[in-house]
Design an enzyme around this catalytic site. Structure first.
Site, PDB file in Angstrom:
ATOM      1  CE  LYS A 111       9.507  43.326  -1.732  1.00 12.96           C
ATOM      2  NZ  LYS A 111       8.792  42.153  -1.437  1.00 12.96           N
ATOM      3  CE  LYS A 192       9.846  43.718   4.596  1.00  9.00           C
ATOM      4  NZ  LYS A 192       9.461  42.340   4.896  1.00  9.00           N
ATOM      5  CE  LYS A 195       8.965  34.969   2.841  1.00  7.16           C
ATOM      6  NZ  LYS A 195       8.284  35.931   1.985  1.00  7.16           N
TER       7      LYS A 195
HETATM    8  P1  ATP Z   1       9.776  39.639   0.493  1.00  7.56           P
HETATM    9  O1  ATP Z   1      11.072  40.292   0.808  1.00  7.56           O
HETATM   10  O2  ATP Z   1       9.830  38.687  -0.654  1.00  7.56           O
HETATM   11  O3  ATP Z   1       8.644  40.637   0.368  1.00  7.56           O
HETATM   12  P2  ATP Z   1       9.027  39.179   3.223  1.00  7.56           P
HETATM   13  O4  ATP Z   1      10.052  38.679   4.177  1.00  7.56           O
HETATM   14  O5  ATP Z   1       8.656  40.619   3.278  1.00  7.56           O
HETATM   15  O6  ATP Z   1       9.450  38.731   1.756  1.00  7.56           O
HETATM   16  P3  ATP Z   1       6.269  38.497   2.836  1.00  7.56           P
HETATM   17  O7  ATP Z   1       5.808  37.186   2.340  1.00  7.56           O
HETATM   18  O8  ATP Z   1       6.254  39.651   1.922  1.00  7.56           O
HETATM   19  O9  ATP Z   1       7.726  38.296   3.459  1.00  7.56           O
HETATM   20  O10 ATP Z   1       5.429  38.887   4.121  1.00  7.56           O
HETATM   21  C1  ATP Z   1       4.686  37.944   4.852  1.00  7.56           C
HETATM   22  C2  ATP Z   1       4.148  38.574   6.111  1.00  7.56           C
HETATM   23  O11 ATP Z   1       5.212  38.781   7.028  1.00  7.56           O
HETATM   24  C3  ATP Z   1       3.503  39.939   5.897  1.00  7.56           C
HETATM   25  O12 ATP Z   1       2.383  40.044   6.735  1.00  7.56           O
HETATM   26  C4  ATP Z   1       4.565  40.896   6.316  1.00  7.56           C
HETATM   27  O13 ATP Z   1       4.012  42.099   6.780  1.00  7.56           O
HETATM   28  C5  ATP Z   1       5.236  40.130   7.440  1.00  7.56           C
HETATM   29  N1  ATP Z   1       6.642  40.500   7.562  1.00  7.56           N
HETATM   30  C6  ATP Z   1       7.609  40.356   6.628  1.00  7.56           C
HETATM   31  N2  ATP Z   1       8.782  40.817   7.075  1.00  7.56           N
HETATM   32  C7  ATP Z   1       8.555  41.256   8.351  1.00  7.56           C
HETATM   33  C8  ATP Z   1       9.373  41.841   9.357  1.00  7.56           C
HETATM   34  N3  ATP Z   1      10.658  42.085   9.147  1.00  7.56           N
HETATM   35  N4  ATP Z   1       8.815  42.153  10.547  1.00  7.56           N
HETATM   36  C9  ATP Z   1       7.511  41.907  10.775  1.00  7.56           C
HETATM   37  N5  ATP Z   1       6.675  41.373   9.866  1.00  7.56           N
HETATM   38  C10 ATP Z   1       7.184  41.054   8.669  1.00  7.56           C
HETATM   39 MG    MG Z   2       7.294  41.419   1.811  1.00  9.69          MG
END
Ligand code: ATP
Ligand code: MG
Length: 327
Positions: A111, A192, A195
């Protein structure tokens, strides 16, 4: 009773990665645990968030929890910023976490990569996450694969604290599913689905329209083989799509492979889109009913009160153990 805590940041529009790795597990696990699901809004602001968007997205995530099937009468749903003990224990645990171990966190590396400036909170955020989990004496934390390292840090910090100051925290276990714990980008199966990914075609959002979902899956990268086979080593893009199919249809991978044997990617991708749409439509409908309702306010106010009760007991124990004067 076993206790569960987890949350999804309001840092962007939730996509099906967060659904596969986190939200779907929450819904399935809520009956077997005393469950706490929170919206980690303090975590979201480790990266700049437009205040108006943060405000809306925080409600959105809470509403999506309920729309996806979390029962607020069973589970405690709350906003992190409504329970001050998170910030307080976060600070205390920062005195126990080591600079060197935080520097090894791959999420921080990813990040901060290529940025001129990053907030110091982005660096220390895994310690706040440790506080989130430990405050509730959670025995289990359902997460996606990308959070495994942070949960290991939580366990290390808790053990260090317990060894130094006496047994205070329960050491939590992660719950990471085999299928759906790492949903990858539709444009690039080595990254991955996230968001914060700026490429809008890389992810399907929970609130996407059927047309958008169809378009995104039809554009998803595959390979030149034409064979619907689950094999992360040889066929990462197709394996990712098969796992998404499995998450949304709740069917085994082998059944999906058999169904599309010899059918090529076109049919598979079309039907995958329909499987996802079918699951998302009722969730979207419920979401719209509750997101701006006073019922949601009541659930969050009630949830914060319940959460604060549990959290304040642990915080007091931690402060006493460290030698703070408490009354
Ligand atoms: P950011 O990019 O801001 O970190 P994010 O999409 O990773 O957002 P988080 O809020 O960080 O979302 O993660 C929330 C939950 O979703 C965590 O348990 C994380 O492990 C899971 N998660 C996030 N992205 C994935 C993915 N691509 N596949 C499976 N699990 C995910
Ligand atoms: Mg995340």
């Amino acid at each position: 009773m076993k206790r569960l805590l987890s949350g999804i940041k309001p840092s962007g529009d939730l996509n099906i990665g967060g659904y596969g790795g986190a939200l779907r597990q929450y819904v399935n696990l809520q009956h077997d645990y005393e469950a706490y699901f929170f919206v980690p809004d303090f975590h979201a602001v480790t990266v700049y968030q437009d205040p108006r968007k943060l405000h809306q997205r925080t409600r959105d995530i809470a509403a999506l929890y309920i729309a996806s099937g979390i029962d607020p009468r069973k589970a405690t749903i709350f906003l992190q910023s409504q329970v001050p003990a998170h910030a307080e224990l976060g600070w205390l645990l920062e005195t126990q976490a080591h600079f060197g171990e935080l520097k090894r966190m791959t999420q921080f590396k990813e990040k901060s990569d290529g940025k001129d400036t990053v907030s110091s909170a982005l660096f220390t955020y895994p310690v706040l996450m440790a506080a989130d989990v430990l405050l509730y004496q959670a025995t289990h934390v359902p997460v996606g694969d990308d959070q495994k390292q942070h949960l290991e840090l939580t366990r290390d910090v808790a053990e260090r604290f317990n060894n130094r100051f006496g047994s205070t925290f329960i050491i939590p276990e992660p719950i990471i599913q085999d299928i759906g714990s790492r949903v990858m980008g539709l444009d690039d199966p080595s990254k991955k689905m996230s968001k914060s990914n700026p490429n809008k075609n890389s992810c399907v959002h929970m609130m996407d329209s059927p047309e958008d979902i169809r378009r995104k899956f039809s554009k998803a990268v595959t390979d030149s083989e034409g064979e619907v086979r689950h094999d992360w080593e040889q066929k990462p893009a197709v394996s990712n799509l098969i796992e998404i199919y499995s998450v949304f249809s709740e069917e085994d991978i082998s059944i999906i492979e058999k169904r599309y044997d010899g059918q090529g990617y076109g049919t598979f991708k079309k039907e995958l889109a329909e499987v996802v749409i079918e699951k998302l439509l009722p969730i979207q409908e419920k979401f719209h009913q509750i997101v701006d309702s006073s019922e949601l306010d009541r659930i969050l106010i009630d949830g914060a009160q319940r959460a604060a009760q549990t959290a304040s007991g642990t915080l007091l124990a931690a402060k006493k153990a460290m030698g703070f004067v408490t009354f």
